[in-house]
Design a protein around this motif. Structure first.
Motif, mmCIF file in Angstrom:
data_model
loop_
_atom_site.group_PDB
_atom_site.id
_atom_site.type_symbol
_atom_site.label_atom_id
_atom_site.label_comp_id
_atom_site.label_asym_id
_atom_site.label_seq_id
_atom_site.Cartn_x
_atom_site.Cartn_y
_atom_site.Cartn_z
ATOM 1 N N PHE A 198 0.813 -1.214 0.000
ATOM 2 C CA PHE A 198 0.000 0.000 0.000
ATOM 3 C C PHE A 198 0.849 1.268 0.000
ATOM 4 C CE2 PHE A 198 -3.187 -3.078 1.453
ATOM 5 C CZ PHE A 198 -4.165 -2.803 0.506
ATOM 6 N N LEU A 199 2.011 1.199 0.613
ATOM 7 C CA LEU A 199 2.919 2.346 0.575
ATOM 8 C C LEU A 199 3.376 2.624 -0.858
ATOM 9 C CD1 LEU A 199 4.259 4.400 2.480
ATOM 10 C CD2 LEU A 199 6.215 2.844 2.594
ATOM 11 N N THR A 200 3.716 1.580 -1.607
ATOM 12 C CA THR A 200 4.113 1.786 -3.007
ATOM 13 C C THR A 200 2.924 2.208 -3.866
ATOM 14 O OG1 THR A 200 3.861 -0.570 -3.547
ATOM 15 C CG2 THR A 200 6.068 0.191 -2.916
ATOM 16 N N GLU A 201 1.735 1.709 -3.552
ATOM 17 C CA GLU A 201 0.553 2.152 -4.299
ATOM 18 C C GLU A 201 0.339 3.655 -4.129
ATOM 19 O OE1 GLU A 201 -1.388 0.529 -6.527
ATOM 20 O OE2 GLU A 201 -0.045 -1.178 -6.273
ATOM 21 N N TYR A 202 0.670 4.164 -2.949
ATOM 22 C CA TYR A 202 0.525 5.596 -2.696
ATOM 23 C C TYR A 202 1.706 6.394 -3.280
ATOM 24 C CZ TYR A 202 0.339 10.054 -0.286
ATOM 25 O OH TYR A 202 0.332 11.396 -0.012
ATOM 26 N N LEU A 203 2.924 5.994 -2.938
ATOM 27 C CA LEU A 203 4.107 6.782 -3.303
ATOM 28 C C LEU A 203 4.521 6.653 -4.764
ATOM 29 C CD1 LEU A 203 6.352 6.141 -0.172
ATOM 30 C CD2 LEU A 203 5.071 8.224 -0.731
ATOM 31 N N ILE A 204 4.407 5.465 -5.318
ATOM 32 C CA ILE A 204 4.914 5.223 -6.676
ATOM 33 C C ILE A 204 3.802 5.253 -7.713
ATOM 34 C CG2 ILE A 204 6.092 3.558 -8.173
ATOM 35 C CD1 ILE A 204 7.625 2.646 -5.628
ATOM 36 N N TYR A 205 2.741 4.494 -7.462
ATOM 37 C CA TYR A 205 1.706 4.328 -8.484
ATOM 38 C C TYR A 205 0.557 5.325 -8.369
ATOM 39 C CZ TYR A 205 4.310 0.037 -8.980
ATOM 40 O OH TYR A 205 5.316 -0.871 -9.135
ATOM 41 N N ARG A 250 -5.419 9.301 2.959
ATOM 42 C CA ARG A 250 -6.510 8.902 3.865
ATOM 43 C C ARG A 250 -6.689 7.385 3.853
ATOM 44 N NH1 ARG A 250 -12.282 8.360 3.065
ATOM 45 N NH2 ARG A 250 -13.313 8.559 5.067
ATOM 46 N N ASN A 251 -6.697 6.790 2.658
ATOM 47 C CA ASN A 251 -6.826 5.339 2.556
ATOM 48 C C ASN A 251 -5.600 4.640 3.141
ATOM 49 O OD1 ASN A 251 -8.105 6.164 -0.564
ATOM 50 N ND2 ASN A 251 -9.387 5.362 1.051
ATOM 51 N N LEU A 252 -4.448 5.236 2.918
ATOM 52 C CA LEU A 252 -3.194 4.660 3.407
ATOM 53 C C LEU A 252 -3.115 4.692 4.929
ATOM 54 C CD1 LEU A 252 -0.367 3.551 2.666
ATOM 55 C CD2 LEU A 252 0.414 5.929 2.627
ATOM 56 N N SER A 253 -3.702 5.687 5.556
ATOM 57 C CA SER A 253 -3.570 5.844 7.006
ATOM 58 C C SER A 253 -4.142 4.660 7.784
ATOM 59 C CB SER A 253 -4.208 7.152 7.466
ATOM 60 O OG SER A 253 -5.589 7.137 7.208
ATOM 61 N N ALA A 254 -5.255 4.107 7.336
ATOM 62 C CA ALA A 254 -5.832 2.950 8.028
ATOM 63 C C ALA A 254 -4.914 1.739 7.922
ATOM 64 C CB ALA A 254 -7.209 2.624 7.464
ATOM 65 N N VAL A 255 -4.376 1.519 6.735
ATOM 66 C CA VAL A 255 -3.444 0.402 6.536
ATOM 67 C C VAL A 255 -2.216 0.595 7.409
ATOM 68 C CG1 VAL A 255 -1.936 -0.744 4.878
ATOM 69 C CG2 VAL A 255 -4.243 -0.083 4.209
ATOM 70 N N CYS A 256 -1.680 1.813 7.417
ATOM 71 C CA CYS A 256 -0.490 2.091 8.231
ATOM 72 C C CYS A 256 -0.766 1.864 9.713
ATOM 73 C CB CYS A 256 -0.003 3.509 7.995
ATOM 74 S SG CYS A 256 0.794 3.727 6.404
#
Length: 130
Positions: free
Chosen positions: A85-92, A98-104
């Motif tokens: 999910f970090l790469t989905e946010y940062l790279i792709y 907001r979506n990443l925060s729950a996963v993190c």
């Protein structure tokens, strides 16, 4: 049951809800996870199967914290999810912060907790004869 086991059951239950979205509610999956990309039904089902596998690992590990191999595999499932999910946010750019925060929150908490508890779930009272 140990607190870590209860946490893993909670996370497994939340993952189980995500399985539902992957198979039966693709719009919610798109909105809640990959809000900046097109998600097809095949992507949803693939996400559902992957999440079902990680849900199963959480439940099995929760009841078998002393099993080092299962513990490691469950731990790695959190590491892989976090970096995915970090790469989905940062790279792709397919998800939002907001979506990443729950996963993190869930993956990060699990990774740290499992690292801190790494050797504390060994069977007690086993002495080796010399």
């Amino acid at each position: 049951m140990k607190a870590l086991g209860l946490w893993l059951m909670l996370v497994g239950s939340l993952r189980l809800a995500s399985v539902w979205f992957g198979f039966f509610n693709i719009r919610s999956l798109r909105r809640g996870v990959y809000s900046k990309s097109q998600v097809t039904e095949v992507h949803g089902r693939t996400f559902g199967i992957w999440t079902l596998l990680t849900c199963t690992l959480c439940y099995l590990c929760a009841f078998n914290l002393e099993n080092k191999t299962l513990y490691l595999v469950t731990f790695l499932s959190f590491v892989y999810a976090f970096f995915h999910f970090l790469t989905e946010y940062l790279i792709y750019g397919t998800t939002t912060v907001r979506n990443l925060s729950a996963v993190c929150f869930f993956a990060g908490t699990s990774i740290i907790w499992m690292l801190l508890q790494w050797n504390s779930h060994q069977p007690q009272g086993t002495l080796k004869a010399e």
